[in-house]
Design a protein around this motif. Structure first.
Motif, PDB file in Angstrom:
ATOM      1  N   ARG A  21      72.934 135.766  75.639  1.00  0.00           N
ATOM      2  CA  ARG A  21      74.308 136.129  75.280  1.00  0.00           C
ATOM      3  C   ARG A  21      75.320 135.033  75.631  1.00  0.00           C
ATOM      4  NH1 ARG A  21      75.176 142.165  75.042  1.00  0.00           N
ATOM      5  NH2 ARG A  21      73.133 142.946  74.468  1.00  0.00           N
ATOM      6  N   GLY A  22      74.829 133.893  76.142  1.00  0.00           N
ATOM      7  CA  GLY A  22      75.746 132.810  76.491  1.00  0.00           C
ATOM      8  C   GLY A  22      76.630 133.132  77.679  1.00  0.00           C
ATOM      9  N   ILE A  23      76.088 133.892  78.619  1.00  0.00           N
ATOM     10  CA  ILE A  23      76.847 134.232  79.829  1.00  0.00           C
ATOM     11  C   ILE A  23      76.383 133.330  80.969  1.00  0.00           C
ATOM     12  CG2 ILE A  23      77.279 136.042  81.542  1.00  0.00           C
ATOM     13  CD1 ILE A  23      76.783 138.108  79.274  1.00  0.00           C
ATOM     14  N   ASP A  24      77.312 132.671  81.598  1.00  0.00           N
ATOM     15  CA  ASP A  24      77.004 131.804  82.731  1.00  0.00           C
ATOM     16  C   ASP A  24      76.948 132.651  84.007  1.00  0.00           C
ATOM     17  OD1 ASP A  24      76.630 129.595  84.282  1.00  0.00           O
ATOM     18  OD2 ASP A  24      78.734 128.984  84.255  1.00  0.00           O
ATOM     19  N   TRP A  25      76.383 132.127  85.074  1.00  0.00           N
ATOM     20  CA  TRP A  25      76.356 132.919  86.298  1.00  0.00           C
ATOM     21  C   TRP A  25      76.498 132.064  87.560  1.00  0.00           C
ATOM     22  CZ3 TRP A  25      72.010 132.697  83.026  1.00  0.00           C
ATOM     23  CH2 TRP A  25      70.889 132.029  83.510  1.00  0.00           C
ATOM     24  N   VAL A  26      77.141 132.683  88.540  1.00  0.00           N
ATOM     25  CA  VAL A  26      77.206 132.154  89.908  1.00  0.00           C
ATOM     26  C   VAL A  26      76.661 133.258  90.786  1.00  0.00           C
ATOM     27  CG1 VAL A  26      78.744 131.500  91.801  1.00  0.00           C
ATOM     28  CG2 VAL A  26      79.239 130.713  89.484  1.00  0.00           C
ATOM     29  N   LYS A  27      75.657 132.973  91.572  1.00  0.00           N
ATOM     30  CA  LYS A  27      75.073 134.008  92.426  1.00  0.00           C
ATOM     31  C   LYS A  27      75.255 133.615  93.896  1.00  0.00           C
ATOM     32  CE  LYS A  27      70.648 131.825  91.605  1.00  0.00           C
ATOM     33  NZ  LYS A  27      69.339 131.869  90.971  1.00  0.00           N
ATOM     34  N   ARG A  28      74.900 134.525  94.801  1.00  0.00           N
ATOM     35  CA  ARG A  28      74.996 134.300  96.254  1.00  0.00           C
ATOM     36  C   ARG A  28      76.427 133.983  96.662  1.00  0.00           C
ATOM     37  NH1 ARG A  28      69.600 130.391  96.277  1.00  0.00           N
ATOM     38  NH2 ARG A  28      68.391 131.819  94.970  1.00  0.00           N
ATOM     39  N   ALA A  29      77.382 134.656  96.055  1.00  0.00           N
ATOM     40  CA  ALA A  29      78.789 134.309  96.268  1.00  0.00           C
ATOM     41  C   ALA A  29      79.562 135.441  96.948  1.00  0.00           C
ATOM     42  CB  ALA A  29      79.437 133.982  94.936  1.00  0.00           C
ATOM     43  N   HIS A  30      80.417 135.050  97.856  1.00  0.00           N
ATOM     44  CA  HIS A  30      81.348 135.977  98.513  1.00  0.00           C
ATOM     45  C   HIS A  30      82.753 135.538  98.119  1.00  0.00           C
ATOM     46  CE1 HIS A  30      83.659 137.983 101.615  1.00  0.00           C
ATOM     47  NE2 HIS A  30      84.029 136.827 102.119  1.00  0.00           N
ATOM     48  N   VAL A  31      83.452 136.381  97.402  1.00  0.00           N
ATOM     49  CA  VAL A  31      84.808 136.034  96.968  1.00  0.00           C
ATOM     50  C   VAL A  31      85.736 136.150  98.176  1.00  0.00           C
ATOM     51  CG1 VAL A  31      86.697 136.636  95.409  1.00  0.00           C
ATOM     52  CG2 VAL A  31      84.332 136.836  94.630  1.00  0.00           C
TER      53      VAL A  31
END
Lengths: 485, 59
Positions: free
Chosen positions: A244-254
């Protein structure tokens, strides 16, 4: 005549109250105390959040349903539990504050013989500066949030139709969030909807979450037999996002959100920031902040509740490393260890530990999902606890005989990935058991014969079917009790 | 937010990179996902699997 009081009318509380009243009949009282006048079928909020449904399609007014079935409804929020009674009250009671029109702010003591705490979560938007619908991000956690979110989606669509590029972030707004599944459904539905509206080429969509790997969903992921391999859910989730062309950032705490930008840190000590025009981020949850007092009026909140506000039940709360976690740590009857007539169901019970492996950034910030206990398991738990309370009220037993451990039950989950009766899809998954049991299933912690998943149109039909079935059940229409949890 | 920043489009660039290492469905798989007769069959199968799982977990 005995009185059962249920705090909360969400999926678990409403299920518990409905079954308890059905089994108890008119010989005993069932009282529901809940701050909102309606029940919300939360799983369909994602469709409200993209503008496919109006909020009234996902709620059921409680007063007429309860009136029809002889359940006493007090619209208000519980403030404190007094399990030993108190001044002028010999019986245990709950102090509540009315929220119904005409009675707002009025306090009342409601005595009980049995109490089921099903208060659900407090949405802790305040945990991250700038998080929440009153600040800079949207939410689908409640139907009114979701409706406001749909308006923002419409505004964003208009901007894209004018040729503006829009940056979209969906995921978790804090390192300790749960409910990644809801955010997952939202991002793929939103992507599908933007395609339908003909503006997908103007949207850059990012998934940002506290999961160690995609597809963790707070359950440490799952493994599926597929195509001759045993494949982790990470592969399927990455595949869906890549498709679907979705990028991702994981292991993240905003860490902070501003009007058009969010800052985050990652498990490896890194820091990052992303600009956005629209963000839907799930907040962390806690208990609702109920207090507890003994008969002398001494505060016993710490005795009954964990620090996060969830009620302690028959779980093993001993602090131990991940490697020593056991399926048997999880509660089976949801009875308070201190008071035999006090139970907690759904999100309100304190889990003994997470399901996903806990992880911390180098500065000690926890960045890992907390355990989900919504939907199917919370309804199953609500029903089992109601059965136990009913048997105890009738004097058939003095201890709970039915159990509903999340380590002994499975869950079915249908995650919508696009709503259309001919071109829509949904991921249909079952997992058994929810809590991995590495003593019984040493390699993966789960029975792979009962753990499966696939994506397709059939899943969307099932999702639609569940929407109508569970709203019918919530309305307690004829035969409602035959619909499985 | 300036238009200049929006043109940078960092997600799009990263998505291409992450997508390179992800499994993607073939056209046949995508077709079967929404092929009506096959999905009717899957509807039955999935429901049976879910009911089996539910019955296993009830005590």
């Amino acid at each position: 005549m005995s009185r059962l009081v249920v705090l909360g009318a969400g999926i678990s509380g409403h299920t518990a109250a409905a079954f308890a009243k059905r089994w108890l009949g008119s010989d005993h009282e069932v009282v529901v105390i809940s701050p909102l006048p309606h029940y919300n079928w939360v799983p369909s909020n994602i469709w409200v959040g993209i503008g496919l449904m109006k909020p009234k399609k996902v709620i059921v007014p409680l007063a007429p349903v309860y009136r029809r079935h002889g359940i006493i409804f007090k619209q208000g929020k519980a403030l404190s539990i007094h399990p030993e009674g108190g001044e002028g009250e010999k019986k245990p009671f709950v102090e509540m504050e009315w929220t119904a029109e005409g009675k707002v702010g009025t306090r009342e003591k409601v005595s009980y013989d049995y109490l089921i705490n099903a208060t659900g979560p407090r949405l802790k938007f305040g945990a991250t500066p700038g998080l929440g619908p009153d600040q800079f991000t949207s939410s689908v956690c409640a139907e009114d949030h979701a409706f406001e979110t749909s308006k923002r989606v419409d505004e964003m669509t208009e901007r894209m139709r004018r040729g503006e590029r829009q940056r979209i972030i969906v995921g978790t707004g804090h390192g300790s969030c749960t409910c990644q599944g809801a955010a997952f459904e939202y991002i793929v539905n939103l992507e599908f909807e933007l395609r339908k509206r003909g503006v997908r080429d103007k949207a850059e969509i990012l998934w940002l979450s506290n999961e160690y790997e995609l597809g963790d969903f707070g359950m440490n992921g799952l493994h599926l037999k597929r195509g001759g391999y045993i494949t982790p859910s990470k592969i399927f989730t990455e595949s869906l996002f890549a498709e679907r062309g979705i990028d991702w950032v994981k292991r993240a705490h905003v860490t902070e959100i501003q009007k058009d930008k969010l800052h985050y840190k990652t498990l490896d000590g890194g820091e990052g920031e992303e600009g956005f025009d629209f963000a839907m981020l799930i907040p962390p949850f806690s208990g609702v902040g109920l207090l507890a007092f003994d008969k002398e009026g001494k505060d016993i909140t710490d005795k009954l509740f964990m620090k996060n506000g969830f009620l302690k039940v028959d779980a093993n709360y001993e602090q131990k490393p991940f490697e020593e976690w056991k399926a048997s740590d999880w509660p089976r009857t949801y009875q308070s260890p201190h008071y035999k007539n006090l139970f907690a169901v759904g999100i309100a019970f304190a889990p003994p530990h997470a399901i996903s492996r806990p992880r911390k950034a180098p500065d000690g910030t926890p960045i890992s999902p907390t355990p989900p206990r919504t939907g199917m398991p919370s309804a199953t738990i609500g029903k089992a606890v109601a059965r136990n309370v009913v048997e105890m009220i009738r004097g058939e037993t003095d201890h709970p005989k039915h159990h509903a451990s999340m380590a002994e039950m499975g869950a079915a989950c249908v995650a919508s990935a696009g709503a259309n009766p001919f071109t829509g899809t949904a991921a249909s998954m079952t997992v058994f058991p929810i809590i991995p049991d590495f003593e019984k299933y040493p390699e993966y912690g789960r029975d792979l014969g009962f753990t499966f998943g696939e994506i397709g149109l059939a899943g969307h039909w099932i999702k639609i079917l569940l929407h109508h079935m569970f709203l019918y059940k919530a309305k307690m229409r004829p035969g409602w009790h035959l619909i499985p949890e | 937010m300036t238009e200049e920043k929006k043109e940078i489009s960092p997600y799009r660039e990263r998505a291409k990179d992450q997508g390179t290492y992800a499994t993607k469905p073939t056209a046949w798989t995508r077709f079967m996902r929404i092929f009506f007769p096959y999905q009717l069959w899957r509807f039955l199968v999935i429901n049976i699997k879910m009911l089996r799982m539910i019955s296993k977990g009830h005590h």
